[in-house]
Design a protein around this motif. Sequence first.
Motif, PDB file in Angstrom:
ATOM      1  N   ARG A 533      -0.939 -12.275 -23.200  1.00 56.33           N
ATOM      2  CA  ARG A 533      -2.228 -12.966 -23.172  1.00 56.33           C
ATOM      3  C   ARG A 533      -3.080 -12.505 -24.347  1.00 56.33           C
ATOM      4  NH1 ARG A 533      -0.875 -11.266 -18.088  1.00 56.33           N
ATOM      5  NH2 ARG A 533      -0.977 -12.810 -16.394  1.00 56.33           N
ATOM      6  N   LYS A 556     -12.746 -13.561 -22.377  1.00 54.60           N
ATOM      7  CA  LYS A 556     -12.085 -14.870 -22.451  1.00 54.60           C
ATOM      8  C   LYS A 556     -10.597 -14.614 -22.582  1.00 54.60           C
ATOM      9  CE  LYS A 556     -15.935 -17.338 -22.599  1.00 54.60           C
ATOM     10  NZ  LYS A 556     -16.755 -17.443 -23.802  1.00 54.60           N
ATOM     11  N   ASN A 558      -6.676 -16.151 -22.846  1.00 51.56           N
ATOM     12  CA  ASN A 558      -5.810 -17.298 -23.151  1.00 51.56           C
ATOM     13  C   ASN A 558      -4.363 -16.900 -22.923  1.00 51.56           C
ATOM     14  OD1 ASN A 558      -7.571 -19.469 -24.360  1.00 51.56           O
ATOM     15  ND2 ASN A 558      -8.174 -17.676 -25.570  1.00 51.56           N
ATOM     16  N   ARG A 559      -3.622 -17.796 -22.308  1.00 51.58           N
ATOM     17  CA  ARG A 559      -2.179 -17.546 -22.156  1.00 51.58           C
ATOM     18  C   ARG A 559      -1.441 -18.843 -22.468  1.00 51.58           C
ATOM     19  NH1 ARG A 559       1.003 -14.868 -17.030  1.00 51.58           N
ATOM     20  NH2 ARG A 559       2.700 -14.093 -18.294  1.00 51.58           N
ATOM     21  N   ASP A 561      -0.339 -22.329 -23.452  1.00 51.59           N
ATOM     22  CA  ASP A 561      -1.094 -23.585 -23.515  1.00 51.59           C
ATOM     23  C   ASP A 561      -2.057 -23.740 -22.340  1.00 51.59           C
ATOM     24  OD1 ASP A 561       0.322 -24.211 -25.764  1.00 51.59           O
ATOM     25  OD2 ASP A 561       1.944 -25.182 -24.646  1.00 51.59           O
ATOM     26  N   GLN A 564      -8.302 -21.936 -21.147  1.00 51.25           N
ATOM     27  CA  GLN A 564      -8.922 -20.610 -21.262  1.00 51.25           C
ATOM     28  C   GLN A 564      -9.616 -20.231 -19.946  1.00 51.25           C
ATOM     29  OE1 GLN A 564     -12.581 -19.933 -23.684  1.00 51.25           O
ATOM     30  NE2 GLN A 564     -11.175 -18.750 -24.968  1.00 51.25           N
TER      31      GLN A 564
END
Lengths: 668, 140
Positions: A533, A556, A558-559, A561, A564
């Motif tokens: 991540r 925040k 993100n992993r 696609d 968020q």
Amino acid sequence: MRILGECCLLVCLVTLGYSVFLTLAADSHRPSWRARLELWSTLLGFGGLSAVLAILAWALAVGDFSFRYVSSYTSQQLEWQYRLAALWVGQAGSLLLWAWLMSACALAVRFFNAAESSLQRTASGLVMFSVWFLVAVMVFAADPMQASLSTPQEGAGLSPLLQHPSMLIHPPVVFMAYALWAVPYALAIATLVDGRIDANWVRMARPWALAAWTLLGVGLLLGAQWAYQELGWGGYWGWDPVENGSLLPWLTGTALIHCLLAWRHSDTLKKTALALAIVTFALCNFATFLTRSGIFSSVHAFSESPIGWMFLAVMGCQVAAAVVLIVRRRTVILARSAFQHVLARETVILMSVFLLCLLAVIVMTGTLCVPLSTMFLGRTIQVGPEFYNSVLPPIGLSLLAAMAAVPLLRWGASPAAAHRRLLAICLLTGGACSLIAFALGMRNRIALVIVSVAIVTVATMIAEFVQNLRRRQRNSQGATAVGILRQGRRKYVAYVVHVGFAMVAIGITGSSLGTQRQEFTLSEGDAITWAGRQVRYDCLVQTELPKMLVAEAVLKVNRGDAPQVELRPARHLHLLQNEWTSEVAIHSTWRGDFYTILHAGLGDGRIVVTLVDNPLVNWIWIGGVVVTIGGFGAVLPTSRGRAAGSKPVANREVELDAAGDGRRSAAA
Amino acid sequence: MSPGLKFLAGGAFVALAIGYLALRGAAESWQYYLSVDEARAEAASLEGRRVRVSGRVVRGSLEIGTDRRQAAFDLSGDVDTLHVTCHCIVPDNLREDIEVVVEGSLAEGALSGNKVITRCASKYEAEAAAGRELAAGSAG
């Protein structure tokens, strides 16, 4: 109101004692006025306890600090739901709640089934005796109505750690379970004293044991979830003495439920069932001893109190009574069938019961290591989680294997050729899934075996259902899938519980073997890549609320696609207690939890956080819900059970037939 | 061999195997659990060994790092005190004048800890401690 409560408590002590004496000393030919007196004294005792409970609840709700209990556990700023929750937070309040729940159970036993009046009257009297003991403890050692030395303007408040939704239901659920376990115990003692030991006892004890088992499981699950979300260490089970205390009756209770099944279907494990019914309730008292004796070191705080030792003495008396009565009645409770086939269902149940009891003994040994080592070695020694974790995989895997195989096994015989073929197909399916998991990158041997066994558990259940459906359709019985599920509800509900346990096992394995954690010091705008991540720390937001100061870190995440996610782990300063707590922020998916803990703000916007990647942990909670649904589903009476509810079971064939896959079909 | 004996032998074998695993687990994880006075008295013989020491955090002795990754304090027993330095995430509820258990190793008369267990998560009050109003309750 407080004086009224004190009076009610004393009335309870007297009337319950009188009710116990009348109930246990009564013979079946007693005059009707004595029966009425017995009933009214029981009802008066229950009414008195209800009044004391209502008075304490009222005092908590309005914040009457003239009650010492109220000023010790609440404050004016506390939300109403936590004020009421304070009812079961302190020692006296929790004993009061337990006593009230148990007295309700005693009344329910009394009125549940009039056909078994003498046995149920004795059982009700025994449960009432336990209630009387709790009332005596309250009157002489832990008075919920005790007055404050001087009425303070403000109470001490509730620990911030306990201000969590789980705490609203976790303790009462556990106490409800403990109260319900009193009934199978009392029925076991009553039937052993009475000497009429037959399948009727199973019919009477089963719903109580199932309800108690399910509720205790819910209690354990809620406790684990509270620890996971509130204590901020990323785990859910620490092998703490208090956790172990509740786990012990759950383990023996699980064994008891399987013994009841074996007794009902194959007339085996009768002594074990009776012994386990008594031991399970004794272990509930043992759990109370653990919490209140002051001899253990735990994340739960203890202090020395004579109350714990009273519960230990009661537990000792219960176990001694069980031993004496079972030895006395040993010839009456001899099993009529013997274990002949290794792969018969009752043999697998015997093995599972043995393993569950073994696990209970090991957990108890580990828990008692401190006092036992002090007593026998002169040194105080503690064992760590490794002690428990070393035995859990082999026992857990064996139990899972038994659960996986059981749908395709028969009572009193080895599996038929068709079942053996199906079993082989299911095993191959499990093996294939394990290979796929290996190909996808799973390398841990235990994890691969667990995946395989979990798949076999589901596969055997489906295979048995499909085979049952096809067999009945072939025999032109016009069976439908819904009809078969309805007819064999208890059986399929039990399989659903097993599937729930397979999910829990996957969750425990994933979260135990695959957990990663790391501490980071981050400045505003920092971005790191960790555990697949990308995590960016935006800023630290500080808010002032009436009761607390809040500092939240905005992260925040993100992993791949996936959209968020914003997580806000926080630290709260509770102004009343002047105490900091960490409020974790978790992003949960079926693949696992991303768990974040804020430890400190360092000034200039810098923070110290711990990030934890907990794979598959949600499977534990979802599996637990599946087990709970199955457990409650099993408690509901079947249509045949309802029909048979008012009269004793005369013919074992009826019982066997009700199971849908009993020996009769095996013989056919 | 009768079926009963077979089951008994099988059960005994399984119990022995599990017992062996439990003993191995215990050998890997056991620790002495000491009071402050015991730790002080046996500091030399227990040096370098992992122990758990319980005691009360002395008023005025607690220093917590700003990043909450280290703490130093004195633990008091009945007669003696022990200096503790901890290199771990410090629990939120670590305060002065509370009972704690510190896990670590003894060196040069002090305890170097890497885990602090505070005892405030839940609590049933002791009648012996009357007068000290307690702020927390039991988890059941």
